[in-house]
Design an enzyme around this catalytic site. Structure first.
Site, PDB file in Angstrom:
ATOM      1  N   LYS A  74      60.687  10.687 -64.821  1.00 20.68           N
ATOM      2  CA  LYS A  74      59.675  11.420 -64.058  1.00 20.68           C
ATOM      3  C   LYS A  74      58.585  11.966 -64.966  1.00 20.68           C
ATOM      4  CE  LYS A  74      59.421  11.943 -60.366  1.00 20.68           C
ATOM      5  NZ  LYS A  74      58.703  11.042 -59.431  1.00 20.68           N
ATOM      6  N   TYR A  93      57.230   7.246 -64.862  1.00 20.41           N
ATOM      7  CA  TYR A  93      56.481   7.386 -63.623  1.00 20.41           C
ATOM      8  C   TYR A  93      55.521   8.563 -63.785  1.00 20.41           C
ATOM      9  CZ  TYR A  93      59.686   4.252 -61.134  1.00 20.41           C
ATOM     10  OH  TYR A  93      60.420   3.172 -60.726  1.00 20.41           O
ATOM     11  N   GLU A 117      54.593   2.938 -62.187  1.00 19.56           N
ATOM     12  CA  GLU A 117      54.203   2.528 -60.836  1.00 19.56           C
ATOM     13  C   GLU A 117      52.955   1.660 -60.791  1.00 19.56           C
ATOM     14  OE1 GLU A 117      52.138   6.518 -61.402  1.00 19.56           O
ATOM     15  OE2 GLU A 117      54.105   5.666 -61.895  1.00 19.56           O
ATOM     16  N   ASP A 197      52.077  -2.277 -39.992  1.00 19.68           N
ATOM     17  CA  ASP A 197      51.390  -2.590 -41.234  1.00 19.68           C
ATOM     18  C   ASP A 197      50.072  -3.266 -40.886  1.00 19.68           C
ATOM     19  OD1 ASP A 197      52.584  -2.827 -44.361  1.00 19.68           O
ATOM     20  OD2 ASP A 197      50.822  -4.058 -43.954  1.00 19.68           O
ATOM     21  N   VAL A 238      53.854   4.018 -47.047  1.00 23.48           N
ATOM     22  CA  VAL A 238      52.537   3.479 -47.392  1.00 23.48           C
ATOM     23  C   VAL A 238      52.320   3.569 -48.897  1.00 23.48           C
ATOM     24  CG1 VAL A 238      50.051   3.770 -47.057  1.00 23.48           C
ATOM     25  CG2 VAL A 238      51.619   4.144 -45.151  1.00 23.48           C
ATOM     26  N   ALA A 267      56.027   8.404 -49.290  1.00 21.58           N
ATOM     27  CA  ALA A 267      54.761   8.336 -50.029  1.00 21.58           C
ATOM     28  C   ALA A 267      54.351   9.676 -50.623  1.00 21.58           C
ATOM     29  CB  ALA A 267      53.650   7.819 -49.104  1.00 21.58           C
ATOM     30  N   VAL A 268      55.213  10.674 -50.553  1.00 19.13           N
ATOM     31  CA  VAL A 268      54.831  12.029 -50.956  1.00 19.13           C
ATOM     32  C   VAL A 268      54.424  12.114 -52.418  1.00 19.13           C
ATOM     33  CG1 VAL A 268      57.194  12.755 -51.523  1.00 19.13           C
ATOM     34  CG2 VAL A 268      55.509  14.473 -50.795  1.00 19.13           C
ATOM     35  N   ASP A 269      55.011  11.262 -53.280  1.00 21.39           N
ATOM     36  CA  ASP A 269      54.649  11.345 -54.695  1.00 21.39           C
ATOM     37  C   ASP A 269      53.239  10.833 -54.961  1.00 21.39           C
ATOM     38  OD1 ASP A 269      55.221   8.687 -54.317  1.00 21.39           O
ATOM     39  OD2 ASP A 269      56.963   8.646 -55.635  1.00 21.39           O
ATOM     40  N   ARG A 278      54.168  18.058 -47.669  1.00 20.85           N
ATOM     41  CA  ARG A 278      54.020  18.635 -49.008  1.00 20.85           C
ATOM     42  C   ARG A 278      55.287  18.300 -49.784  1.00 20.85           C
ATOM     43  NH1 ARG A 278      57.339  23.106 -48.991  1.00 20.85           N
ATOM     44  NH2 ARG A 278      57.536  24.259 -47.024  1.00 20.85           N
ATOM     45  N   ASN A 299      61.375  12.832 -55.596  1.00 23.47           N
ATOM     46  CA  ASN A 299      62.231  12.022 -56.474  1.00 23.47           C
ATOM     47  C   ASN A 299      63.534  11.690 -55.752  1.00 23.47           C
ATOM     48  OD1 ASN A 299      62.985  14.778 -56.689  1.00 23.47           O
ATOM     49  ND2 ASN A 299      64.058  14.399 -58.612  1.00 23.47           N
TER      50      ASN A 299
END
Length: 369
Positions: A74, A93, A117, A197, A238, A267-269, A278, A299
């Site tokens: 991370k 990442y 990524e 999609d 996404v 997709a939060v990261d 959030r 994570n």
């Protein structure tokens, strides 16, 4: 080269950047690997396992971070910013497009940082993102099923239903690696699955792989609004490589959703594809808005570290060895790694990161000679 392996300190992050097998391959090539004591314990890899593979066990994070190449899982946390320096090559990442503070600190330090990524092969594949996307996609359904339980604040819906009672209605936004793996598990559990999609090819692929087991729809605002309103579980899958995710579910859509519905925004990261998402942690994973539970752990694969660590190393090991052997010069003949370079010696080198913060983007070729 000296390679450092510090222990991850993000909340409930139990993965580790190198397995003993990866360490052994590096040592065989004449490199030194400094492993912080306890770095692998979360993945049930002992100091002795690393020592047997040829690593040197060091007592402190500072010792591991002192290496020329640091391999993590991370992104550095605030407590680790002090280790960033101009002669450091960081491989991990990063998800910088949703983290302006880290971007600024990396730029100010002069370090060079390669993001797993955004390492991308000529055919568009993201080989270092794929294994964790596979894990996260499959986990998303497990997590969603748990939070649909009334005892967890959800609608009290069983994913499979029972004879005479309809199964859970699962909506998956995105048919990439996360979405495909989520669809596989959700359909396997007997849920009614709809995948959206913008790529006809991806939707056709799912249709061919799961005939009669799921529904596919083109992703536009009206279709999203309609299916989300009927969903028990929504999975945000996404991906904009290196960039911030667009909001597909807006704040105004939430009141139209079912009370007790669950959103798992994988997709939060990258900022999330739900406006109300959030980032949360494994210690405090969910929150509620307008009667809808939001799960935003950035994570997710850290909860299954044994599987995740080995799956990740299957893909990263060859790139780590290349960087250990050649440093930044490895990118002169490896364009996949070149795509992974986000920050280099005080410059942004990835267009999506530059766009996110309206910064200048410098060609990475110009910086590595």
């Amino acid at each position: 080269m000296n390679i450092g392996l510090p222990r991850e300190i993000k909340d409930n992050e139990y993965r580790v950047g190198l397995t003993p097998g990866s360490v052994h391959a590096l040592v065989e090539q004449g490199h030194r690997v400094w492993v912080q004591s306890g770095a692998g314990m979360g993945s049930f890899i002992s100091d002795e396992d690393y020592r047997s593979a040829g690593a040197e066990i060091v007592p402190c994070a500072e010792d591991a971070w002192a290496a020329q190449l640091v391999v993590k899982v991370k992104e550095p946390t605030e407590a680790e910013y002090r280790y960033l320096r101009k002669d450091l090559l960081l491989f991990t990442y990063l998800h910088l497009a949703s983290n302006e503070t880290l971007t600024e600190r990396l730029l100010a330090s002069g370090a060079s940082a390669i993001a797993y990524e955004t390492v991308q092969t000529a055919d568009g594949t993201l080989p270092l993102l794929r294994p964790m996307s596979e894990v996260a996609g499959r986990m998303a359904v497990q997590v969603g099923a748990m939070y649909l339980l009334k005892t967890q604040g959800g609608r009290g819906v069983l994913m499979s239903g029972v004879p005479g009672v309809a199964p859970a209605n699962v909506v998956i936004l995105g048919a990439g690696t996360v979405g495909t793996n989520a669809a596989r598990v959700a359909a396997g559990m007997g849920a009614a699955v709809t995948v959206l999609d913008i790529s006809h090819d991806r939707l056709k692929m799912l249709d061919d792989h799961f005939p009669g087991r799921l529904q596919t729809l083109f992703s536009d605002r009206l279709n999203i609004q309609e299916v989300v309103g009927q969903a028990d579980l929504v999975i945000g899958a996404v991906l904009i490589p290196g960039g911030r995710s667009p909001w597909l579910i807006t704040r105004e859509m939430l009141p139209q959703m079912r009370n007790g519905a669950v959103i798992v925004d994988v997709a939060v990261d990258q900022g999330g594809c739900v406006e109300t998402t959030r980032a949360t942690t494994h210690s405090d994973p969910v929150f509620e808005i307008d009667g809808v539970l939001h799960y935003g752990v950035a994570n997710m694969p850290g909860a299954v570290p044994r599987t995740s660590t080995f799956a990740l190393n299957n893909q990263t090991a060859a790139y780590v060895l290349s960087l250990a052997n050649e440093g930044l010069a490895a990118m002169r003949h490896d364009r996949a790694l070149l795509h992974g370079l986000n920050i280099c010696r005080g410059h942004v080198t990835h267009p999506a990161v530059a766009q996110a913060f309206e910064l200048a983007c410098v060609s990475p070729e110009a910086l590595i000679g």
